[in-house]
Design a protein around this motif. Structure first.
Motif, short mmCIF file in Angstrom:
data_model
loop_
_atom_site.label_atom_id
_atom_site.label_comp_id
_atom_site.label_asym_id
_atom_site.label_seq_id
_atom_site.Cartn_x
_atom_site.Cartn_y
_atom_site.Cartn_z
N GLN A 37 10.90 -2.39 20.06
CA GLN A 37 11.88 -3.23 19.38
C GLN A 37 11.27 -4.55 18.92
N LEU A 38 10.45 -5.15 19.78
CA LEU A 38 9.87 -6.45 19.46
C LEU A 38 8.93 -6.39 18.26
N LEU A 39 8.10 -5.33 18.20
CA LEU A 39 7.06 -5.24 17.19
C LEU A 39 7.47 -4.42 15.98
N ALA A 40 8.72 -3.99 15.93
CA ALA A 40 9.14 -3.11 14.83
C ALA A 40 8.90 -3.73 13.46
N SER A 41 9.13 -5.04 13.34
CA SER A 41 9.00 -5.69 12.04
C SER A 41 7.54 -5.85 11.60
N ALA A 42 6.61 -5.77 12.54
CA ALA A 42 5.21 -5.99 12.21
C ALA A 42 4.43 -4.69 12.08
N LEU A 43 5.07 -3.54 12.31
CA LEU A 43 4.38 -2.26 12.30
C LEU A 43 4.96 -1.36 11.22
N PRO A 44 4.19 -0.38 10.76
CA PRO A 44 4.69 0.52 9.72
C PRO A 44 5.83 1.39 10.24
N GLY A 45 6.77 1.70 9.36
CA GLY A 45 7.89 2.54 9.75
C GLY A 45 7.53 4.00 9.82
N LYS A 46 6.55 4.42 9.00
CA LYS A 46 6.14 5.82 8.97
C LYS A 46 4.97 6.04 9.90
N ILE A 47 5.13 6.92 10.88
CA ILE A 47 4.08 7.21 11.84
C ILE A 47 3.71 8.68 11.71
N PRO A 48 2.47 9.00 11.28
CA PRO A 48 2.09 10.40 11.14
C PRO A 48 1.91 11.05 12.51
N SER A 49 2.19 12.35 12.59
CA SER A 49 2.02 13.06 13.85
C SER A 49 1.75 14.52 13.55
N ALA A 50 1.13 15.18 14.51
CA ALA A 50 0.84 16.61 14.39
C ALA A 50 1.02 17.21 15.78
N PHE A 51 2.03 18.03 15.92
CA PHE A 51 2.40 18.54 17.25
C PHE A 51 1.25 19.31 17.88
N LEU A 52 0.57 20.17 17.12
CA LEU A 52 -0.52 20.97 17.67
C LEU A 52 -1.66 20.07 18.15
N PHE A 53 -2.00 19.06 17.36
CA PHE A 53 -3.09 18.15 17.73
C PHE A 53 -2.79 17.43 19.03
N GLU A 54 -1.58 16.87 19.13
CA GLU A 54 -1.22 16.15 20.34
C GLU A 54 -1.11 17.08 21.55
N SER A 55 -0.67 18.29 21.34
CA SER A 55 -0.56 19.25 22.45
C SER A 55 -1.92 19.60 23.01
N ILE A 56 -2.90 19.78 22.13
CA ILE A 56 -4.26 20.08 22.60
C ILE A 56 -4.82 18.92 23.40
N LEU A 57 -4.60 17.70 22.90
CA LEU A 57 -5.07 16.52 23.63
C LEU A 57 -4.41 16.42 25.00
N ALA A 58 -3.13 16.75 25.08
CA ALA A 58 -2.42 16.69 26.35
C ALA A 58 -3.01 17.67 27.35
N VAL A 59 -3.35 18.87 26.90
CA VAL A 59 -3.94 19.88 27.78
C VAL A 59 -5.32 19.42 28.26
N VAL A 60 -6.10 18.83 27.35
CA VAL A 60 -7.43 18.34 27.72
C VAL A 60 -7.32 17.24 28.78
N LEU A 61 -6.38 16.33 28.60
CA LEU A 61 -6.20 15.25 29.57
C LEU A 61 -5.72 15.78 30.91
N LEU A 62 -4.90 16.82 30.89
CA LEU A 62 -4.47 17.42 32.14
C LEU A 62 -5.66 18.01 32.90
N GLY A 63 -6.54 18.69 32.16
CA GLY A 63 -7.75 19.22 32.80
C GLY A 63 -8.63 18.13 33.38
N PHE A 64 -8.75 17.03 32.64
CA PHE A 64 -9.54 15.91 33.15
C PHE A 64 -8.91 15.30 34.38
N LEU A 65 -7.58 15.23 34.39
CA LEU A 65 -6.87 14.70 35.55
C LEU A 65 -7.24 15.47 36.82
N ILE A 66 -7.18 16.79 36.75
CA ILE A 66 -7.50 17.61 37.91
C ILE A 66 -8.96 17.44 38.30
#
Length: 532
Positions: free
Chosen positions: A456-485
């Motif tokens: 909320q605080l930084l909304a005015s200073a940041l872009p409204g459009k944020i790109p995302s890719a579900f597959l890309f983020e999902s792969i990163l999440a799995v990699v981080l889970l493996g690193f966690l263990i």
């Protein structure tokens, strides 16, 4: 004179309170070091008074701005538009942080270097460096930002070589200088290209031009890639990190300033230029991958270090990786939240590292960690994942709408698992373990609340459009889970899917930073940086 009329005739008060701060610190460049060395007590008092006055002034300006028109952009610029002030939610937050840390570090330096022959010159370069950082934060356009970017590195170099007879620190300063010059080239080339495309250097006009003509930004993706590379170089990301762990021979206040402030320059660059970077999804994804890899590398090496300061250095490398990972996922508000929290923590860690011996004695007086059954690791992981999933549902964090939260929630789960695993190794069971789980849940809930507040605080200073890719983020999440263990099993002494022999070999390699310093020093020797 004003970049924004949103505050009517009252914006001059905010400008008056803040526009003088960076120039006042930079004016120390005019003071001769020989005079300051003859009067180190006077120099220290002057630097301290200036630091606290700047903190109070920025605090008043920030409060005044937040109460009157949160979200407005206040600024004054010269007629050419090259130098001046841009105060918005982003710059106000970071400037307040830098002023506070600067005042604390200057105060600490008065006692730390008391009686040293070069203390006056130290205060000179410390103030110049602080002034450069402040000028970078409030820069209204490309020119001031670029000049302050270069000046920050030059000032830090003088602080790093404060003890020129320490050859290890001298080498690290030279390696840092080389990396910084590469980063300077990337930034200057990117800013020059951006000016050539849009014909304006003022951030306000530039961001409006990018929004009105997004196709131009998408067709010049190389500019975004240069900015990303400059951020990686500035924030000591793998493989450009080898200079950072070797700077421990510099005075402790320098380490605190560097790890709590200057090293964040790469992240601040990415967030400030985020309206441009969101037009190049590939550059952001590359930044996320580099940040994730550096975070895993830095965390693994940190766990194997036996020196308090080197462990803190690799911790900084890992934390900068997490911050750039957040930027790469488009979670720019979380990156700023991370920047503030990490700066405060790391500043305190370095300024209090002298008491590490006493802390170790107190810890040694307590019972040693036990070696729990292997199944307990899954208990810690399961509880932390349950906390994160529950809070995500409670705060309506949708992985579909914001797939980047998959990865960031995994980062939270990693932190909680470390806390719970420590409790397990201390022998906590039943009610005691449930109490620790409650504390972990409270910490995670506080993080989500702060994340919502930062958004909320930084909304005015940041872009409204944020790109995302579900597959890309999902792969990163799995990699981080493996690193966690893997990281937890790396700390554990019991055999598991990482055998004892394998963990011992991994420990030796991690202790030596997987030999990246050796490779970098060989290159430095070949380039002549090793010579005195």
């Amino acid at each position: 004179m004003s970049q924004s009329d949103s505050l009517g005739g009252m914006d001059w008060i905010v400008c008056l309170l803040t526009v003088w701060i960076a120039p006042a610190f930079l004016l120390w460049a005019l003071l001769p070091a020989s005079w300051l060395n003859r009067s180190p007590v006077t120099a220290g008092k002057l630097a301290e008074w200036l630091s606290w006055l700047s903190f109070v002034s920025v605090s008043l300006a920030t409060a005044f701005w937040a109460l009157l028109a949160p979200g407005a952009v206040v600024g004054t610029v010269t007629e050419a538009g090259w130098f001046g002030l841009r105060l918005d939610a982003l710059s106000a937050t970071v400037l307040l942080l830098v002023c506070f840390l600067g005042a604390v570090i200057v105060r600490y330096s008065k006692n730390y270097l008391a009686g040293d022959a070069g203390q006056g010159a130290f205060f000179k370069w410390l103030c110049i460096t602080l002034g450069s950082v402040m000028a970078l934060i409030v820069a209204p356009g490309l020119v001031q930002f670029g000049l302050a970017w270069v000046a920050t590195s030059l000032g830090l170099y003088q602080l790093l070589i404060y003890f020129p007879d320490r050859l290890g620190t001298l080498l690290s300063a030279r390696k840092k200088s080389l990396v910084s010059r590469l980063g300077d080239i990337c930034l200057i080339a990117a800013f020059s290209g951006r000016y050539a495309v849009y014909g304006v250097q003022d951030f306000g006009l530039l961001f409006e031009a990018i929004q009105d003509n997004a196709s131009a930004g998408a067709s010049h993706g190389w500019i975004a890639w240069l900015i990303v590379l400059g951020a990686l170089l500035k924030s000591a990301q793998f493989p450009f990190h080898t200079w950072l762990p070797d700077t421990m021979g510099a005075p402790t206040p320098v380490s605190a300033l560097m790890h709590a402030g200057i090293i964040n320059g790469g992240g601040y660059l990415v967030v400030r230029m985020s309206p441009l970077l969101v037009e190049s999804v590939s550059a952001l994804h590359f930044l996320a991958v580099c940040g994730a890899f550096t975070a895993m590398y830095g965390a693994m090496v940190m766990l194997a270090q036996t020196s308090v300061k080197r462990a803190l250095a690799y911790s900084t490398i890992a934390q900068m990786g997490f911050m750039l990972l957040q930027c790469g996922l488009g979670a720019f508000h979380l990156a700023i939240l991370h920047l503030v929290a990490h700066s405060l923590y790391k500043g305190h860690a370095f300024l209090s590292c002298g008491s590490a011996v006493e802390t170790a004695k107190k810890l040694n007086a307590k019972p040693h960690y036990s070696r729990p059954p292997q199944s307990r690791i899954w208990l810690a992981v399961g509880v932390s994942m349950a906390i994160v999933v529950g809070l995500s549902l409670a705060f309506e964090v949708s992985p579909i709408e914001k797939p980047g939260m998959l990865v960031l929630s995994m980062v939270v789960a990693m932190a909680l698992t470390q806390l719970l695993w420590t409790a397990v190794r201390r022998g906590q069971v039943g009610v005691a373990f449930a109490g620790t789980a409650g504390v972990a849940g409270s910490i995670a809930a506080l993080y989500y609340l702060l994340a919502m507040g930062a958004e909320q605080l930084l909304a005015s200073a940041l872009p409204g459009k944020i790109p995302s890719a579900f597959l890309f983020e999902s792969i990163l999440a799995v990699v981080l889970l493996g690193f966690l263990i893997t990281s937890i099993r790396f700390q554990d002494g019991e055999p598991g899917f990482l055998s004892v022999a394998y963990k011992r070999r991994l420990y030796v390699h991690a202790l030596n930073g997987f030999y990246m310093n050796t490779i970098a020093n060989r290159l430095a020797r070949a380039m002549g940086l090793m010579s005195k």
